[in-house]
Every structure is written in structure tokens, then in C-alpha cells.
Design a protein around this motif. Structure first.
Motif, PDB file in Angstrom:
ATOM      1  N   LEU A 176       0.819  -1.197   0.000  1.00  0.00           N
ATOM      2  CA  LEU A 176       0.000   0.000   0.000  1.00  0.00           C
ATOM      3  C   LEU A 176       0.853   1.247   0.000  1.00  0.00           C
ATOM      4  CD1 LEU A 176      -2.909   1.032   0.157  1.00  0.00           C
ATOM      5  CD2 LEU A 176      -2.653   1.111   2.610  1.00  0.00           C
ATOM      6  N   ALA A 177       1.910   1.208   0.782  1.00  0.00           N
ATOM      7  CA  ALA A 177       2.762   2.400   0.867  1.00  0.00           C
ATOM      8  C   ALA A 177       3.396   2.704  -0.482  1.00  0.00           C
ATOM      9  CB  ALA A 177       3.839   2.200   1.928  1.00  0.00           C
ATOM     10  N   TRP A 178       3.689   1.666  -1.250  1.00  0.00           N
ATOM     11  CA  TRP A 178       4.360   1.911  -2.530  1.00  0.00           C
ATOM     12  C   TRP A 178       3.389   2.387  -3.594  1.00  0.00           C
ATOM     13  CZ3 TRP A 178       9.112   2.624  -4.157  1.00  0.00           C
ATOM     14  CH2 TRP A 178       9.348   2.593  -5.527  1.00  0.00           C
ATOM     15  N   ASP A 179       2.245   1.691  -3.712  1.00  0.00           N
ATOM     16  CA  ASP A 179       1.355   1.973  -4.836  1.00  0.00           C
ATOM     17  C   ASP A 179      -0.077   2.069  -4.348  1.00  0.00           C
ATOM     18  OD1 ASP A 179       1.019   0.403  -8.140  1.00  0.00           O
ATOM     19  OD2 ASP A 179       0.361   2.332  -7.323  1.00  0.00           O
ATOM     20  N   LEU A 217      -0.702   5.579  10.726  1.00  0.00           N
ATOM     21  CA  LEU A 217      -0.408   7.005  10.748  1.00  0.00           C
ATOM     22  C   LEU A 217       0.925   7.312  10.096  1.00  0.00           C
ATOM     23  CD1 LEU A 217      -1.660   7.808  14.327  1.00  0.00           C
ATOM     24  CD2 LEU A 217      -2.679   8.570  12.197  1.00  0.00           C
ATOM     25  N   ASP A 218       1.837   6.350  10.153  1.00  0.00           N
ATOM     26  CA  ASP A 218       3.160   6.574   9.570  1.00  0.00           C
ATOM     27  C   ASP A 218       3.321   5.959   8.200  1.00  0.00           C
ATOM     28  OD1 ASP A 218       4.748   6.457  12.770  1.00  0.00           O
ATOM     29  OD2 ASP A 218       4.426   8.173  11.438  1.00  0.00           O
ATOM     30  N   LEU A 219       2.227   5.612   7.550  1.00  0.00           N
ATOM     31  CA  LEU A 219       2.335   5.043   6.204  1.00  0.00           C
ATOM     32  C   LEU A 219       3.067   5.965   5.236  1.00  0.00           C
ATOM     33  CD1 LEU A 219      -0.887   3.101   5.235  1.00  0.00           C
ATOM     34  CD2 LEU A 219       1.443   2.296   5.235  1.00  0.00           C
ATOM     35  N   PRO A 220       2.804   7.272   5.264  1.00  0.00           N
ATOM     36  CA  PRO A 220       3.574   8.118   4.337  1.00  0.00           C
ATOM     37  C   PRO A 220       5.080   8.042   4.602  1.00  0.00           C
ATOM     38  CG  PRO A 220       1.674   9.307   5.155  1.00  0.00           C
ATOM     39  CD  PRO A 220       1.766   8.059   5.950  1.00  0.00           C
ATOM     40  N   CYS A 221       5.456   7.879   5.870  1.00  0.00           N
ATOM     41  CA  CYS A 221       6.887   7.739   6.157  1.00  0.00           C
ATOM     42  C   CYS A 221       7.419   6.448   5.561  1.00  0.00           C
ATOM     43  CB  CYS A 221       7.136   7.699   7.666  1.00  0.00           C
ATOM     44  SG  CYS A 221       6.584   9.160   8.514  1.00  0.00           S
ATOM     45  N   LEU A 222       6.609   5.387   5.671  1.00  0.00           N
ATOM     46  CA  LEU A 222       7.018   4.116   5.086  1.00  0.00           C
ATOM     47  C   LEU A 222       7.163   4.271   3.578  1.00  0.00           C
ATOM     48  CD1 LEU A 222       7.566   1.102   5.295  1.00  0.00           C
ATOM     49  CD2 LEU A 222       5.128   0.686   5.193  1.00  0.00           C
ATOM     50  N   GLN A 279       0.255  10.475  -2.551  1.00  0.00           N
ATOM     51  CA  GLN A 279      -0.823   9.534  -2.868  1.00  0.00           C
ATOM     52  C   GLN A 279      -1.108   8.636  -1.681  1.00  0.00           C
ATOM     53  OE1 GLN A 279       0.340   7.412  -6.427  1.00  0.00           O
ATOM     54  NE2 GLN A 279      -0.065   9.154  -7.746  1.00  0.00           N
ATOM     55  N   CYS A 280      -0.065   8.206  -1.006  1.00  0.00           N
ATOM     56  CA  CYS A 280      -0.246   7.335   0.155  1.00  0.00           C
ATOM     57  C   CYS A 280      -0.985   8.074   1.252  1.00  0.00           C
ATOM     58  CB  CYS A 280       1.120   6.872   0.651  1.00  0.00           C
ATOM     59  SG  CYS A 280       1.039   5.802   2.062  1.00  0.00           S
ATOM     60  N   ALA A 281      -0.585   9.334   1.483  1.00  0.00           N
ATOM     61  CA  ALA A 281      -1.222  10.113   2.551  1.00  0.00           C
ATOM     62  C   ALA A 281      -2.711  10.272   2.298  1.00  0.00           C
ATOM     63  CB  ALA A 281      -0.552  11.475   2.644  1.00  0.00           C
ATOM     64  N   GLN A 282      -3.102  10.301   1.037  1.00  0.00           N
ATOM     65  CA  GLN A 282      -4.517  10.490   0.737  1.00  0.00           C
ATOM     66  C   GLN A 282      -5.358   9.278   1.082  1.00  0.00           C
ATOM     67  OE1 GLN A 282      -4.156  11.556  -3.356  1.00  0.00           O
ATOM     68  NE2 GLN A 282      -3.986  13.740  -2.887  1.00  0.00           N
ATOM     69  N   THR A 283      -4.728   8.112   1.196  1.00  0.00           N
ATOM     70  CA  THR A 283      -5.531   6.925   1.513  1.00  0.00           C
ATOM     71  C   THR A 283      -5.608   6.672   3.008  1.00  0.00           C
ATOM     72  OG1 THR A 283      -3.610   5.479   1.368  1.00  0.00           O
ATOM     73  CG2 THR A 283      -4.920   5.754  -0.614  1.00  0.00           C
ATOM     74  N   LEU A 311       2.090  14.661  16.090  1.00  0.00           N
ATOM     75  CA  LEU A 311       3.275  13.932  15.661  1.00  0.00           C
ATOM     76  C   LEU A 311       2.972  13.241  14.328  1.00  0.00           C
ATOM     77  CD1 LEU A 311       5.929  13.691  17.129  1.00  0.00           C
ATOM     78  CD2 LEU A 311       5.180  11.536  18.094  1.00  0.00           C
ATOM     79  N   LEU A 312       2.791  14.050  13.312  1.00  0.00           N
ATOM     80  CA  LEU A 312       2.486  13.495  12.002  1.00  0.00           C
ATOM     81  C   LEU A 312       3.418  14.105  10.977  1.00  0.00           C
ATOM     82  CD1 LEU A 312      -1.392  13.832  12.094  1.00  0.00           C
ATOM     83  CD2 LEU A 312      -0.118  11.707  12.192  1.00  0.00           C
ATOM     84  N   LEU A 313       3.688  13.364   9.935  1.00  0.00           N
ATOM     85  CA  LEU A 313       4.535  13.891   8.870  1.00  0.00           C
ATOM     86  C   LEU A 313       3.857  15.112   8.258  1.00  0.00           C
ATOM     87  CD1 LEU A 313       7.182  13.264   7.398  1.00  0.00           C
ATOM     88  CD2 LEU A 313       5.870  11.960   5.747  1.00  0.00           C
ATOM     89  N   ASN A 314       4.675  16.125   8.013  1.00  0.00           N
ATOM     90  CA  ASN A 314       4.102  17.416   7.684  1.00  0.00           C
ATOM     91  C   ASN A 314       3.710  17.573   6.214  1.00  0.00           C
ATOM     92  OD1 ASN A 314       3.280  20.010   7.936  1.00  0.00           O
ATOM     93  ND2 ASN A 314       5.340  20.881   7.987  1.00  0.00           N
ATOM     94  N   ILE A 315       2.786  16.764   5.770  1.00  0.00           N
ATOM     95  CA  ILE A 315       2.289  16.876   4.388  1.00  0.00           C
ATOM     96  C   ILE A 315       1.095  17.811   4.428  1.00  0.00           C
ATOM     97  CG2 ILE A 315       1.493  15.573   2.380  1.00  0.00           C
ATOM     98  CD1 ILE A 315       2.469  13.081   3.799  1.00  0.00           C
ATOM     99  N   PRO A 316       0.990  18.717   3.462  1.00  0.00           N
ATOM    100  CA  PRO A 316      -0.136  19.659   3.480  1.00  0.00           C
ATOM    101  C   PRO A 316      -1.464  18.919   3.549  1.00  0.00           C
ATOM    102  CG  PRO A 316       1.341  20.165   1.681  1.00  0.00           C
ATOM    103  CD  PRO A 316       1.901  18.954   2.347  1.00  0.00           C
ATOM    104  N   GLU A 317      -2.350  19.384   4.366  1.00  0.00           N
ATOM    105  CA  GLU A 317      -3.697  18.817   4.504  1.00  0.00           C
ATOM    106  C   GLU A 317      -3.734  17.485   5.243  1.00  0.00           C
ATOM    107  OE1 GLU A 317      -5.059  22.030   3.287  1.00  0.00           O
ATOM    108  OE2 GLU A 317      -6.524  20.461   3.725  1.00  0.00           O
ATOM    109  N   TYR A 318      -2.595  16.837   5.408  1.00  0.00           N
ATOM    110  CA  TYR A 318      -2.602  15.526   6.037  1.00  0.00           C
ATOM    111  C   TYR A 318      -3.048  15.622   7.487  1.00  0.00           C
ATOM    112  CZ  TYR A 318      -0.834  10.896   7.394  1.00  0.00           C
ATOM    113  OH  TYR A 318      -0.714   9.620   7.861  1.00  0.00           O
TER     114      TYR A 318
END
Lengths: 818, 200
Positions: free
Chosen positions: A458-461, A490-495, A568-572, A606-613
Motif C-alpha cells: 500500500l505504501a508503494w502503490d 499514521l506513519d504510512l507516508p513515512c514508510l 498519494q499514500c497520505a490520501q488513503t 506527531l504526524l509527517l508534515n504533508i499539506p492537509e494531512y
């Protein structure tokens, strides 16, 4: 590639004027009337096809034209067959012409005419007649037709039985089973098409039949299969290919376990196969079968004793074993190597299918499958072949008492960890999980702890596999791993970022001269940060919920927040969190729910700082926090310390407005004795004081630099919460009233520093006045702001004392009696 | 069984909205699945054809969005190949598979395999239990033939004006939607027939 020319052609075809169209039709009719049909006719027919197919609305042809085109279906030149079939497929049959499925000349159908008939079929009856005709022609075929005039029969039958297996009667099934056995097992083993072993000077009489060869050049030692080659092929060798191509589907359709094979049959078959006999096929084609025999044929049970369905099963079994043997050879061409892989997959699937039907075959099949697994398990390029093998183990491993550990280690370990970026493997593996969820949950206890690995797909695609995870995620939620799963989600975008770095570091050299000025690849390789990344890349759950230095990790990955994969990952993630919470909540006990609340509060900053995330995650947290507390109000008292700490921090008002509002609301609503008897006056007072301090602060000063004014909702929620708390502990009422009246005075002066919109200010003040007047009557305030349970969960229609009909009746009788 | 084979655009088309895809070639195999569903049984043939066309439009749109997301994620730079470089174009093509849920748009779950060659996509919709390895290699083979015989790397519109060639190709390599296990010899024999057809 796609040009303006093509676009305008389509436009022209759609917008052609009626008059021009009619002219075109009549010109075409004239052309078709001529004796010689040449290039011009072909081009015109092609244009006609374009006109018809360019629009989704059906155009009807003039009957004369349609009849002429129809007659082309049986033209000797294939171009006309193809074009007429294509044209007629884009329009409707002439009225009165539909349903011509019973004509005798169906046996002369060419492939393109048959395609037309298929597409025009209007009912099951049409298809049944078509089947019957095809099978009749198969039975009584003339041998003088061109090389593969009947080869299209099997594909047509396959499409029909895809959608409507009932179109074949039991007799048909038997007939075709017999034919399939002949073609699969008894096709000629000599090369067709006039190949000879002689040299330049050999004449036709000295032509000896040359045996077919294997893909590595060796001479074939056993029956013909799709992996045999020759200079030319005989008709039955072609039919061998077509038969094998549809075999699995045939077996799945007519041989599935539910279609009535009882245990008595199995017992019979077990007896038969245990008495191994070395008799070769002494059936219809016995004279062809040579004496050269490989291991496969030698260990087969006698063919003649079995009825057609069972014979087909046995022969399919042999065919598959032979294919597996042949796939070990080193093919000369790459396309053949690819074919060998595909054949392995197909062979294992067919073996799985026949073993489902006849359990006695499992003991014959397993040694072969096990050997295959041993051969392929260390080679990741065969991963997609290993999945059907895993399916076989899952279905039959228990029966054969075979240890499946090594299989699961691959499927849940190496494959996700090393092949997460293979689209097709991801699709197939996740499909395998979806289809076998129940058995996996029983047989593979490790399944629920493998989510860190599985989530790598999931993290990749994310866009490609999120659908599969929507189905799979609930099965991965267990009470023991729920907290760790929440952190992982919560840390999927980091992964996601880490996987990109991992892939890049294997592709690019260690010292990347180009540099791009990126910090993260260096950080990835830096030994002091290795532990952080290794934690993200772990394969199994259970070694800890999360790491201490998350904030460090987020800083290191700060520049990855605009990478498309990460975004894309953050959106899911919000969607998955909803699924997670929906699954967890019903079965969770209060202890787990408290723990989850703490995680939510902690991770909200404590979340990765992606806009809107962050905003999206906060929204999800808020709605579920509410659900938790509504279900178990005593949670609020339990976690009052942490909730108060959160609510007392002024920075939260500005940075986490959504969650803050909900925390305050929850405190105001559920911090009462009616929700939990442990709620003391002291607790209420300390909560009150904390909230009061915040409210004072935000309504008396300018917002800190960089922050917007606090949202009006925050202010009103704070006010309401204070009022609610005061209504439970009446000596707090004067304090609230004082504040509210001060507020009214202050704002009378016009604008204030902490609220930019006049309308919002008015709303806030109005609310303040309402609360103030409500609190003037403490008893009323208490019943309004802290209503007893029977008010908040009314059961008017169920409670006999308050049921509306009863009351109305009572009132009516009272008024009437007067 | 393969349900359909499509060739469609995966680049923005000015006449269409964003995310829409122009279908250049479509071929549905087998009988219309609508005749077996209770809901669609009452439809007239024209309505059925309309439903079919809409269905494949949905598939094309979904594949288009999958391809653009995939290309965005991998940050691919699309190379410009010229006619004559078909093998290169194919090598650089990206591929993947989209899961089409039951009901969206086919009544059962399907897998849509796609191959993105620059601005065009080749899509094969097949039943999920189908041998996807075989489907993948068949798709590549079909794409190669289409690119070569229809000169698709150029600016021409032969794919529209010579669709009968694609039909003939499909009738050999994917007859009525049947995936075939063809070793190089069988494939050669069929390709010879196809070449003979194209030459006329």
C-alpha cells in the motif's frame, strides 16, 4: 501518437450529415453489386465501420445494404469476412433475421461469422442452439478443411460457458470430455506440415516422420504438449493447444466439487489409483502411442476403467505433471521461458482443481509440488508461480500433513519485503489473501502480525491496491496489535518515503555526484538513524508500538512530503483509519479504547508534515473520539488527566482546532456523576479552572504570531463546557456568569483582537447571553445542560408511562368526561 | 476468458474533459452479459449496445486514471519514439493491473491489465482467475503487432481506418477472447497468417 487527424476523423464520423450518409450507403451498395470487390470496397466498408462505431447511439443500415454486407460473411476472402462481421456487430440485425441459430449451414461458419452470432445472441436458448450446432460439426467433421477451421470451436464454447454453463447438456459435456482427452493426451508426436528429417536430396517417399522436440532442442520423449515444438503442426496438435488453453476453465465449470461428486466416487477412485498398473493407453488411439514413455505415463492408472469425466481428470493430471517436468528445461528463446512460467502457474492451478475434486490425487501430486517449491523458492523471479503453489498448500497441505511454514515465510515475509514494487505480484498476492481470508486466519496464526510487511504494498502503490486493503484491513485488526497498527497506519507516508529511498539507494551509486541536494538519502544511509528506518521497514508486528524518536524521523523526511508517492499514500490514510476504528470499536474493551485515545492525543501533533494531512487525520480522530466517549462515557473520567492536559494547552487551540473542540466538548458533556460515579467535585473544579484559564487567555489577547484568530466554534464550545460543568457544581456558577457578563461588556465596544468577523462575534455573544440567562436558574440549567439519561435516550414509544397514544387517550377521556 | 480489448488515449485530449479517454479501438468478446442479468433483460438491443459502450468507456476512464497516477508516482519522463523504434517504445512502456469491482462496470469482478505506450493505452479486461502471466505476455504481443502493423508511433490514424487488421490479429492470437499458450513455433505460424492478411 494520437493526432489531430484521428480526432477529426472521429468527429466527422459522428457528425456526418444524413444526406451525405445516404449517398455513401448507395455508393457502397453499388460497389458491392460489382463482380470484383477490390480495395475501394474494403476502404468503404472500413469507413462504414468507423461511422457506425464512432458513436454509442445505434445507426441502422438500409435493408438492402445490410443484406449485401451479410452475404459477405461467407466470402472466400477473409478481409470481407472480417469487415462484414465488424460492421454488423455495430448495428442491429434486420427484423425477422434475429435468432437464426437453427440453420443447418451453421456448421460452415467461419470464425468471424461465429463472432457475429455470439454478439447478437439474445437469450440462453440461442446460445444453446449454437453450442449444439458446433458440437455436431465437431463430431462429424470433414477432414479436408483448412488446417485450423475447427480451432475456433473451442474458444467459442469457452466464451459461452463463461457466461452460461447450462447451455451444454450432459451429453455435450461427455462428448467434449472425450474429445479433450483425445486432443490432450493422444495428439500426434510427430511434426506436421511436411517436415522431414532428410536433407536436400530426399524425395517425398523417403520422408520420415520427425518427432517433435522439447524447448531445449532435445527430442520429445512423451506425449505432445504446448511446450513441444516442431517445424509444422498437425491439426490435432493445434487442438492440443486450444484444449489446454481452456482446460482449467472447463474443469472449474463442470468439475467443481459442488457439482455432485459424492464420497462414494472418491472411495472408488482411491481404490483404482492405488492399484497402479503399467498398461498404456489402449483406447481409441492406441496404435499411435509409442513405446517411449516417460515417468508420467508409466505411473498412471489404467485409463479404460474410468468414465469420461474422470478420465479427463486423470489425463489433465498427467498433462500437468508433464508440463512441470518440461518447465525445468532451459528454453532457447525468452518468449518460451515466459511461456514456461505461465504453464507452471496453469499446471499448479489445474492440479489444485483436480485434487479438490478427487482427494486421492493429492498424494500423487504433492511430491511433485513440493519438489517444484524446493526448486523455485529461492528465486524471486518465480514469485508469481509460487502463489498458486501456496494456494495448493493451503488447500491440501493439511490433508497431506505437510509443513507449510516455509511457504508462509515467503508469502508474508520475503514477497512483501522485497517485491513490493511489482504491480502484478501485489495484485495477485492481495487477491490470494482476499479469497482465502478465512482459511488463512485459521491456518496461519502469523497472518495478523504480518501487517507491517503487507502494508508495504500500500505504501508503494496506494491507488492500485487501496481497494484490496479496504477489504483486508478488518481482518488485520486484533486487540493485541491494534495500537501498533494505528501507529503504523499514521506513519504510512513515512514508510512510503522510506521505500522510495530504499529503491533509490539500490539503484544509484553510494556517492551520488548529482546530489540533488537531498538530505534524506544521506540520512537513510547514516548509521545513527538506521534504527529509525529499520523500524519502519520491519516485517512483523510485536516488537513495539512505535519508536521514541518519531519527531526526528519526521524531520529527516521533511523534504519527501511533496513526492508523489508519499502524497498519494497520505490520501488513503484517512479512509483506512475510518475502517480501522469501525472494526476496533465494537469488540474493544475500555482499556484498549483508553489506550487508543491516548495515542490519538499524542499523535495529533506527531504526524509527517504533508499539506492537509494533519487536518484530515484530526478530522478522523475527532469523529471517532466522539464515538468512543458516547459508547463508554466513563472513559472521560478515566482519561481526565490526559484530556485536561491537552485541553489546558493554549497552543492546541490554534494548531489543532478540530480535535481541541471535540476534547473540550467531550469533557463538558461527560465529566459528570451520572456518567461515572468516580467523578468528584474536585475533578469538576480542576477541569473548570483549566478551561477557564484558556478561555480567558484567548479572549483577552491577540493571537500568537503566525496563528489565525481562534475559530468561533472553539470559543462557544469552551463557554458551553464551562456552563455545563458549573451546572453540576453550583458554586462555579458565579464565576461563569461574571465572565460572560464581562464578555458582553467588552464586545459592546465593537471589534476585538481575537475575532475578526463581526457576525461570528455576534454569534459568540448571543451564545454567551443564552448561557448566562440559563445559569440564573441553576436547577433549570442542570436539567438542560446535564439532562438525565432518560431524556437523552428517549423511548417514548416503548415506555408505557410516557407513550404518546396513552397520554392522548388519557387527555381525551379527561376532556370528554367533562 | 478475456472480456474485451481496448486501445484508448491516456493523454489529455482537448475535446474531452480531464480524465476522459478517447477510445480508438474496442472489441468485446462473447455474448452480451446483459442477457443473463434480470435487470438488463428487458432492454432493447439498442439500449443494450448503449450499455456496452458505456461500460467500456468506464473501463477506459479507470485505466486512464490508474496510468496517470502510476506515471505521476514513478515520475516517468515519457520518451518520444519515432516510427521504427517500436521495440524501444514497448520496452519503455509501463504496465499494471486495475481491479474492477463487481458491478463497476461488469457484473462480476474483473482484472484490467494495461500497457501504457506513451500517449496510448492497451487494455485487456479478463476474469480474475485467468492466468495473468499469460495475459500479460499476450497483451505485449498484441501491442507490438498493433504498433508495427498500424504504424501507431507516427501521426497517422490507421488504427481507425484499418481496424480490420486488429480484428484479424485478434482472431488469431486471442480468438473469441481465449488466451492461448503459444510457444514460439505456434506463435510464428499464426503471425505468418497475420502478416499474409496484412499484406493483401
Amino acid at each position: 501518437m494520437y493526432s489531430h487527424g484521428a480526432e477529426s476523423l472521429i468527429k466527422q464520423a459522428r457528425e456526418i450529415q444524413e444526406s451525405e450518409l445516404q449517398k455513401f450507403y448507395s455508393r457502397l451498395v453499388k460497389l458491392l453489386q460489382g463482380k470484383e470487390l477490390g480495395h475501394e470496397t474494403v476502404d468503404s466498408l472500413q469507413r462504414l465501420h468507423l461511422i457506425l462505431s464512432a458513436t454509442k447511439y445505434t445507426r441502422m443500415l438500409p435493408p438492402e445494404l445490410q443484406k449485401k454486407v451479410q452475404s459477405l460473411l461467407s466470402s472466400p476472402k477473409e478481409h470481407f469476412q472480417v469487415l462484414s462481421s465488424a460492421v454488423l456487430r455495430e448495428t442491429l440485425p434486420l427484423s425477422g433475421q434475429e435468432g437464426n441459430y437453427n440453420q443447418e449451414n451453421l456448421s460452415q461458419l467461419n470464425s468471424h461469422a461465429a463472432a457475429l452470432l455470439l454478439s447478437q445472441a439474445g437469450s440462453r436458448a440461442d446460445l444453446s442452439s449454437l453450442c449444439a450446432q458446433l458440437l455436431r460439426s465437431l463430431e462429424s467433421r470433414q477432414s479436408e478443411g483448412p488446417a485450423h477451421s475447427l480451432t475456433h470451436t473451442l474458444p467459442i464454447l469457452n466464451t459461452i460457458l463463461t457466461l452460461s454453463p447450462e447451455c451444454l447438456t450432459a451429453d455435450h459435456v461427455t462428448l467434449l470430455s472425450k474429445k479433450l482427452v483425445d486432443w490432450l493426451r493422444y495428439a500426434s508426436i510427430t511434426q506436421g506440415g511436411g517436415a522431414s528429417s532428410g536433407g536436400f536430396f530426399t524425395g517425398p517417399r523417403s520422408r520420415q516422420p520427425v518427432p517433435t522436440a522439447e524447448l531445449d532442442g532435445a527430442v520429445s520423449g512423451d506425449f505432445f504438449t504446448v511446450l513441444c515444438v516442431g517445424q509444422g503442426f498437425t491439426e490435432d496438435q493445434w487442438m492440443n493447444v486450444y484444449s489446454f488453453s481452456m482446460l482449467r476453465h472447463w474443469l472449474l465449470t463442470y468439475h467443481s466439487v459442488s457439482s455432485g461428486n459424492g464420497t462414494a466416487d472418491t472411495a472408488n477412485r482411491l481404490q483404482l489409483s492405488l492399484s497402479l498398473s503399467y498398461s498404456f493407453s489402449n483406447d481409441d488411439r492406441s496404435e499411435v502411442d509409442g513405446s517411449v514413455v516417460s515417468m508420467v505415463s508409466a505411473t498412471s492408472s489404467s485409463g479404460r476403467l474410468l468414465p469420461p469425466k474422470e478420465r479427463l481428470r486423470e489425463k489433465s493430471f498427467q498433462y500437468c505433471l508433464r508440463l512441470i517436468e518440461q518447465s525445468d528445461r532451459k528454453a532457447h528463446k525468452k518468449t518460451d521461458t515466459d511461456l514456461q512460467k505461465a504453464c507452471l502457474v496453469e499446471a499448479v492451478c489445474i492440479l489444485d482443481c483436480v485434487c479438490e475434486e478427487d482427494a486421492s490425487l493429492v498424494f500423487r501430486a504433492f511430491p511433485c509440488i513440493k519438489a517444484l517449491f524446493g526448486r523455485l523458492s529461492s528465486d524471486l523471479s518465480f514469485a508469481r508461480v509460487l502463489l498458486p503453489i501456496a494456494q495448493f498448500y493451503l488447500n491440501h497441505g493439511e490433508m497431506a500433513a505437510v509443513d507449510c511454514e516455509s511457504v508462509w515465510k515467503l508469502v508474508f515475509g520475503r514477497f512483501p519485503a522485497e517485491l513490493f514494487n511489482d504491480h502484478f505480484l501485489a495484485h495477485e498476492l492481495l487477491r490470494f489473501l482476499r479469497l482465502n481470508l478465512k482459511s488463512l486466519q485459521c491456518r496461519v496464526p502469523h497472518y495478523t502480525r504480518s501487517f507491517p510487511n503487507l502494508l508495504k504494498f500500500l505504501a508503494w502503490d496506494s491507488p492500485a491496491v487501496v481497494d484490496d486493503f479496504v477489504d483486508l484491513l478488518p481482518s488485520l485488526v486484533t486487540a493485541g496489535t491494534a495500537v501498533e497498527l494505528l501507529h503504523t497506519l499514521l506513519d504510512l507516508p513515512c514508510l512510503s518515503a522510506t521505500l522510495v529511498l530504499q529503491v533509490r539507494s539500490t539503484c544509484l551509486p553510494i556517492s551520488d555526484p548529482g546530489g540533488h541536494g537531498l538530505q534524506s538519502p544521506d540520512a537513510y544511509r547514516n548509521p545513527s538513524f538506521r534504527g529509525l528506518f529499520l523500524f519502519l521497514l520491519r516485517g512483523d508486528a510485536g516488537s513495539g508500538d512505535t519508536i521514541d524518536r518519531l519527531s526526528t524521523l519526521h524531520e529527516l523526511l521533511a523534504e519527501t512530503t511533496d513526492w508523489p508517492r508519499v502524497v498519494q499514500c497520505a490520501q488513503t490514510v484517512p479512509l483506512l483509519l475510518h475502517i480501522f476504528f469501525n472494526t476496533v470499536i465494537p469488540g474493544a474493551d475500555e482499556k484498549l479504547l483508553s489506550h487508543l485515545i491516548l495515542v490519538m492525543l499524542e499523535r495529533s501533533s506527531l504526524l509527517l508534515n504533508i499539506p492537509e494531512y494533519s487536518k484530515e487525520i484530526h478530522r478522523v480522530f475527532s469523529s471517532h473520539l466522539l464515538r468512543f466517549c458516547k459508547l463508554h462515557p466513563s472513559l472521560v473520567v478515566d482519561q481526565s488527566h490526559e484530556l485536561l492536559e491537552f485541553a489546558g494547552a493554549i497552543t492546541n487551540v490554534y494548531s489543532k482546532e478540530e480535535i481541541y473542540t471535540h476534547v473540550v466538548w467531550v469533557l463538558g458533556e461527560f465529566l459528570s456523576v451520572s456518567c461515572d460515579s468516580r467523578c468528584s467535585v474536585r475533578l469538576i473544579t480542576s477541569c473548570f479552572e483549566a478551561l477557564e484559564a484558556v478561555l480567558f487567555e484567548i479572549t483577552s489577547s491577540v493571537p500568537p504570531p503566525g496563528a489565525d484568530c481562534p475559530a468561533p466554534r472553539v470559543v462557544t464550545t469552551l463557554m458551553s463546557a464551562l456552563a455545563k460543568l458549573a451546572s453540576r457544581s453550583h458554586d462555579l456558577i458565579p464565576r461563569v456568569s461574571l465572565f460572560l457578563s464581562k464578555l458582553r461588556t467588552l464586545t459592546r465596544g465593537g471589534s476585538v483582537a481575537w475575532c475578526s468577523d463581526e457576525e461570528d462575534l455576534v454569534a459568540i455573544v448571543t451564545r454567551g447571553e443564552e448561557l448566562w440567562s440559563l445559569l440564573k436558574a441553576p436547577g433549570v440549567a442542570q436539567s438542560v445542560l446535564t439532562p438525565p439519561p432518560h431524556v437523552t435516550t428517549p423511548q417514548w414509544h416503548r415506555d408505557t408511562n410516557v407513550a404518546m397514544p396513552l397520554r392522548l387517550r388519557a387527555l381525551t377521556s379527561l376532556t370528554h368526561s367533562q | 476468458m478475456v472480456r474485451c480489448f481496448l486501445i484508448h488515449t491516456v493523454c489529455p485530449v482537448s475535446a474531452l474533459g480531464a480524465g476522459e479517454s478517447r477510445l480508438l479501438y474496442s472489441r468485446l468478446f462473447g455474448p452480451d452479459e446483459g442477457i443473463f442479468s434480470d435487470r438488463e433483460r428487458g432492454l432493447s438491443p439498442e439500449e443494450r449496445r448503449l450499455v456496452q459502450k458505456e461500460r467500456i468507456a468506464v473501463v477506459a476512464r479507470q485505466v486512464r486514471s490508474a496510468i496517470s497516477l502510476s506515471r505521476e508516482a514513478s515520475a516517468r519522463v515519457l520518451g518520444e519514439t519515432v516510427p521504427g523504434e517500436e521495440a524501444l517504445a514497448l520496452q519503455e512502456a509501463d504496465s499494471g493491473v486495475v481491479r474492477l469491482r463487481a458491478g463497476d462496470p461488469f457484473s462480476e469482478e474483473m482484472s484490467a491489465l494495461w500497457l501504457g505506450v506513451q500517449s496510448l493505452g492497451f487494455t485487456l479486461v479478463c476474469e480474475p482467475h485467468e492466468n495473468l502471466l499469460l495475459a500479460e505476455s499476450t497483451l505485449r504481443n498484441l501491442a507490438r503487432h498493433c504498433l508495427e502493423h498500424l504504424h501507431m508511433l507516427g501521426q497517422g490514424s490507421e488504427v481507425l481506418l484499418r481496424s480490420n487488421r486488429v480484428d484479424a490479429l485478434l482472431s488469431r492470437l486471442l480468438p473469441h477472447g481465449q488466451l492461448l499458450f503459444l510457444n514460439h513455433r505456434f506463435a510464428q505460424a499464426l503471425e505468418k497468417e497475420v502478416a499474409a492478411y496484412m499484406a493483401k
